[in-house]
Design an enzyme around this catalytic site. Structure first.
Site, PDB file in Angstrom:
ATOM      1  N   TYR A  72       0.833  -1.218   0.000  1.00  0.00           N
ATOM      2  CA  TYR A  72       0.000   0.000   0.000  1.00  0.00           C
ATOM      3  C   TYR A  72       0.860   1.257   0.000  1.00  0.00           C
ATOM      4  O   TYR A  72       0.610   2.199  -0.737  1.00  0.00           O
ATOM      5  CB  TYR A  72      -0.932  -0.010   1.211  1.00  0.00           C
ATOM      6  CG  TYR A  72      -1.978   1.091   1.133  1.00  0.00           C
ATOM      7  CD1 TYR A  72      -3.239   0.838   0.602  1.00  0.00           C
ATOM      8  CD2 TYR A  72      -1.686   2.392   1.555  1.00  0.00           C
ATOM      9  CE1 TYR A  72      -4.190   1.834   0.497  1.00  0.00           C
ATOM     10  CE2 TYR A  72      -2.636   3.405   1.455  1.00  0.00           C
ATOM     11  CZ  TYR A  72      -3.879   3.125   0.932  1.00  0.00           C
ATOM     12  OH  TYR A  72      -4.818   4.117   0.822  1.00  0.00           O
ATOM     13  N   PHE A 124      -6.469  20.700 -24.357  1.00  0.00           N
ATOM     14  CA  PHE A 124      -7.162  19.434 -24.601  1.00  0.00           C
ATOM     15  C   PHE A 124      -8.532  19.477 -23.908  1.00  0.00           C
ATOM     16  O   PHE A 124      -8.706  20.193 -22.926  1.00  0.00           O
ATOM     17  CB  PHE A 124      -6.299  18.286 -24.056  1.00  0.00           C
ATOM     18  CG  PHE A 124      -6.876  16.932 -24.311  1.00  0.00           C
ATOM     19  CD1 PHE A 124      -6.928  16.418 -25.599  1.00  0.00           C
ATOM     20  CD2 PHE A 124      -7.378  16.161 -23.269  1.00  0.00           C
ATOM     21  CE1 PHE A 124      -7.477  15.166 -25.833  1.00  0.00           C
ATOM     22  CE2 PHE A 124      -7.922  14.909 -23.502  1.00  0.00           C
ATOM     23  CZ  PHE A 124      -7.970  14.411 -24.784  1.00  0.00           C
ATOM     24  N   ASP A 125      -9.512  18.701 -24.415  1.00  0.00           N
ATOM     25  CA  ASP A 125     -10.887  18.834 -23.858  1.00  0.00           C
ATOM     26  C   ASP A 125     -10.982  18.611 -22.352  1.00  0.00           C
ATOM     27  O   ASP A 125     -11.697  19.338 -21.673  1.00  0.00           O
ATOM     28  CB  ASP A 125     -11.976  17.990 -24.549  1.00  0.00           C
ATOM     29  CG  ASP A 125     -11.511  16.925 -25.486  1.00  0.00           C
ATOM     30  OD1 ASP A 125     -10.338  16.964 -25.870  1.00  0.00           O
ATOM     31  OD2 ASP A 125     -12.321  16.070 -25.847  1.00  0.00           O
ATOM     32  N   ALA A 216       1.251  14.653 -22.845  1.00  0.00           N
ATOM     33  CA  ALA A 216       0.848  13.336 -23.357  1.00  0.00           C
ATOM     34  C   ALA A 216       1.771  12.816 -24.467  1.00  0.00           C
ATOM     35  O   ALA A 216       2.121  11.643 -24.484  1.00  0.00           O
ATOM     36  CB  ALA A 216      -0.595  13.385 -23.857  1.00  0.00           C
ATOM     37  N   LYS A 257      -0.398   7.611 -23.653  1.00  0.00           N
ATOM     38  CA  LYS A 257       0.142   7.900 -24.975  1.00  0.00           C
ATOM     39  C   LYS A 257       1.644   7.596 -24.966  1.00  0.00           C
ATOM     40  O   LYS A 257       2.025   6.441 -25.084  1.00  0.00           O
ATOM     41  CB  LYS A 257      -0.155   9.344 -25.385  1.00  0.00           C
ATOM     42  CG  LYS A 257      -1.605   9.580 -25.768  1.00  0.00           C
ATOM     43  CD  LYS A 257      -2.427  10.044 -24.604  1.00  0.00           C
ATOM     44  CE  LYS A 257      -3.771  10.607 -25.018  1.00  0.00           C
ATOM     45  NZ  LYS A 257      -4.357  11.448 -23.982  1.00  0.00           N
ATOM     46  N   HIS A 449     -21.151  13.307 -28.464  1.00  0.00           N
ATOM     47  CA  HIS A 449     -20.604  12.394 -29.486  1.00  0.00           C
ATOM     48  C   HIS A 449     -20.438  10.959 -29.002  1.00  0.00           C
ATOM     49  O   HIS A 449     -20.516  10.030 -29.785  1.00  0.00           O
ATOM     50  CB  HIS A 449     -19.293  12.930 -30.053  1.00  0.00           C
ATOM     51  CG  HIS A 449     -18.195  13.072 -29.046  1.00  0.00           C
ATOM     52  ND1 HIS A 449     -18.216  14.041 -28.056  1.00  0.00           N
ATOM     53  CD2 HIS A 449     -17.059  12.378 -28.853  1.00  0.00           C
ATOM     54  CE1 HIS A 449     -17.135  13.929 -27.327  1.00  0.00           C
ATOM     55  NE2 HIS A 449     -16.406  12.926 -27.777  1.00  0.00           N
TER      56      HIS A 449
HETATM   57  C1  LIG Z   1      -5.212  12.318 -23.484  1.00  0.00           C
HETATM   58  C2  LIG Z   1      -4.830  13.680 -23.078  1.00  0.00           C
HETATM   59  C3  LIG Z   1      -5.175  14.189 -21.816  1.00  0.00           C
HETATM   60  C4  LIG Z   1      -6.033  13.414 -20.840  1.00  0.00           C
HETATM   61  O1  LIG Z   1      -5.448  12.222 -20.485  1.00  0.00           O
HETATM   62  P1  LIG Z   1      -6.283  10.885 -20.126  1.00  0.00           P
HETATM   63  O2  LIG Z   1      -5.216   9.914 -19.808  1.00  0.00           O
HETATM   64  O3  LIG Z   1      -7.100  10.526 -21.323  1.00  0.00           O
HETATM   65  O4  LIG Z   1      -7.136  11.204 -18.959  1.00  0.00           O
HETATM   66  C5  LIG Z   1      -4.757  15.464 -21.498  1.00  0.00           C
HETATM   67  N1  LIG Z   1      -4.048  16.206 -22.370  1.00  0.00           N
HETATM   68  C6  LIG Z   1      -3.698  15.746 -23.586  1.00  0.00           C
HETATM   69  C7  LIG Z   1      -2.897  16.611 -24.498  1.00  0.00           C
HETATM   70  C8  LIG Z   1      -4.088  14.481 -23.988  1.00  0.00           C
HETATM   71  O5  LIG Z   1      -3.762  14.043 -25.209  1.00  0.00           O
END
Ligand SMILES: *Cc1c(COP(=O)(O)O)cnc(C)c1O
Length: 458
Positions: A72, A124-125, A216, A257, A449
């Site tokens: 842990y 990013f979204d 990422a 990524k 979407h």
């Molecule tokens: C994918 C991504 C995120 C969010 O990461 P998750 O692992 O999907 O939560 C944030 N910023 C960028 C640029 C990304 O490509």
């Protein structure tokens, strides 16, 4: 004769793919309401929905999985991971999280307050979501050239220093940090130059504003710096990454990524105050500081993934494959956002399906057509994703309407790229016969979407 290019790895374990007939796909797509997010993965032949968490791990990563320490607190896995992050990025304080958005949630819970303004090169979204949900605003300061899909410049993800300075000077005392995203995902995986990183950080620091690198695809960005920016050809990817991070104050990372793992993320910084502040949110949201929502085995695999993916040959193999697919589309004359970025191709759907009215969602229609043609799953980045205007509730048809094809890391061969290109060509060749698109039958009020239900017209 010069030897041709080949992958820098060989394959030890395989996963069978499932082919299907057009009749089956027609039935499946209808059952999925013409929304490819609703398909079962086993109904897909080549999956280009995303490059996030879909990569293949190496033998060294899998062997590290067996060595995971699931204690842990204070697991050896954490220290392996922490020392790798410290070595690659040069940051002292490291907090693991279960993915990138969790890193944002933890850090922004400490840093972002109502009314704050946070500039960035196309947030990013989820980054934008974590800012806006705290009643702060995210302002895009990407260079205008990024909007021109046919313009070929080497660093199309760059920050406009003029736009940034305007935001910084007009909001003094109200900007907790700036977000620098590498590569710039939102404009198509386009890189940011080292010069731009340095100048952006200098400008922010002049105004007393720290910089957080949204990281990422930092390794792909480092690859583009090495191959495109003067003075970096002889540097290693690790040297370039170290320099990139020497200019900024902190990072949030989606390890799904460029970390080459299926799940994972982290925050790293040299600022003790930020570390102390973020710690308070890590524990309730993600778990204790030495696991942050991850298994010990995941932390081990991530440590190896970060090391592997900051080696030139690994990145060269990856980017070469993305560029190979782009060269096939050039051959067939299929329009996409240029130059191709690091992780995906964005097909300009409105230029392909010229006879489908804008109101019938050409990019979504192209996404359906490509699936029906060959079982290839892409993702609409267009008018459906754009949602409705929050005030007028009208569809937003003002932006771009693209079909995104993400290439997972180390998963498909160039033969699969040939299949994708040929399937696109077949759809492209009969583009004039496609005159009807889709209509929305049901949609969620936000982020529609993922779950939208569509009807095929005509
Ligand atoms: C994918 C991504 C995120 C969010 O990461 P998750 O692992 O999907 O939560 C944030 N910023 C960028 C640029 C990304 O490509």
């Amino acid at each position: 004769m010069e030897l041709p290019f080949a992958e820098s790895w060989k394959i030890k374990m395989i996963e069978p793919l499932r082919k299907s007939t057009r009749a089956e796909r027609e039935q499946w797509l209808e059952a999925a309401h013409n929304n490819v997010f609703m398909l079962k993965a086993e109904q897909v032949y080549i999956d280009c929905l995303t490059d996030s968490g879909t990569g293949a791990m190496s033998d060294r990563q899998w062997s590290e999985m067996m060595l995971g320490d699931e204690s842990y607190a204070g697991a050896t896995s954490f220290f392996k991971f922490e020392s790798t992050v410290q070595r690659i990025f040069g940051f002292k304080y490291v907090i693991p999280t279960h993915q990138g958005r969790a890193a944002e949630n933890v850090l922004f819970s400490y840093l972002v307050k109502q009314g704050h303004v946070i500039p960035g090169n196309a947030h990013f979204d989820t980054t934008k979501g974590h800012i806006e949900s705290r009643h702060a605003s995210a302002i895009d300061v990407t260079i205008d050239e990024a909007k021109d899909t046919q313009l070929e410049i080497p660093f199309k993800g760059n920050v406009s220093l003029e736009k940034l300075e305007k935001v910084l000077s007009e909001n003094q005392g109200n900007v907790p940090f700036m977000v620098l995203t590498v590569t710039n995902n939102t404009v198509g995986g386009q890189p940011v130059s080292m010069q731009n990183i340095r100048e952006t950080a200098e400008l922010c620091h002049k105004y007393g504003v720290p910089v957080v690198m949204d990281s990422a695809r930092f390794a792909e960005n480092a690859y583009f710096i090495k191959t495109r920016e003067e003075g970096y050809a002889d540097k290693t990817i690790k040297e370039i990454a170290k320099e990139m991070y020497s200019y900024v104050d902190a990072m949030t990372m989606s390890a799904k990524k460029d970390g080459l793992v299926n799940m994972g993320g982290f925050i790293a910084t040299n600022r003790e105050d930020w570390y102390e502040g973020a710690k308070l949110f890590c524990i309730p949201f993600e778990g204790f500081l030495t696991y942050g929502g991850l298994n010990g085995r995941d932390l081990n695999a991530l440590a190896v993934g970060l090391d592997e993916n900051t080696e030139f040959e690994m990145l060269e193999t990856r980017i070469h494959q993305v560029q190979y697919l782009a060269s096939k589309l050039d051959e067939y004359g299929i329009p996409y956002q240029r130059p191709v970025g690091g992780h995906a191709l964005f097909i300009d759907a409105d230029k392909v399906l010229c006879n489908v009215p804008i109101k019938e969602f050409p990019a979504q229609t192209l996404t359906c057509e490509l699936y029906l043609e060959a079982g290839i799953r892409g993702c609409e980045i267009g008018y459906i994703l754009a949602d409705r205007d929050p005030v007028t509730r009208e569809n937003r048809f003002g932006g771009m309407d693209l079909l995104r094809l993400c290439i997972p890391r180390r998963v498909y061969t160039d033969n699969h790229m040939n299949v994708i290109a040929a399937a696109l060509k077949n759809v492209y060749d009969r583009r004039n016969e496609i005159t009807h698109g889709v209509a929305i039958e049901w949609e969620a009020p936000l982020m529609r979407h993922f779950t939208v239900k569509l009807k095929r017209l005509g």
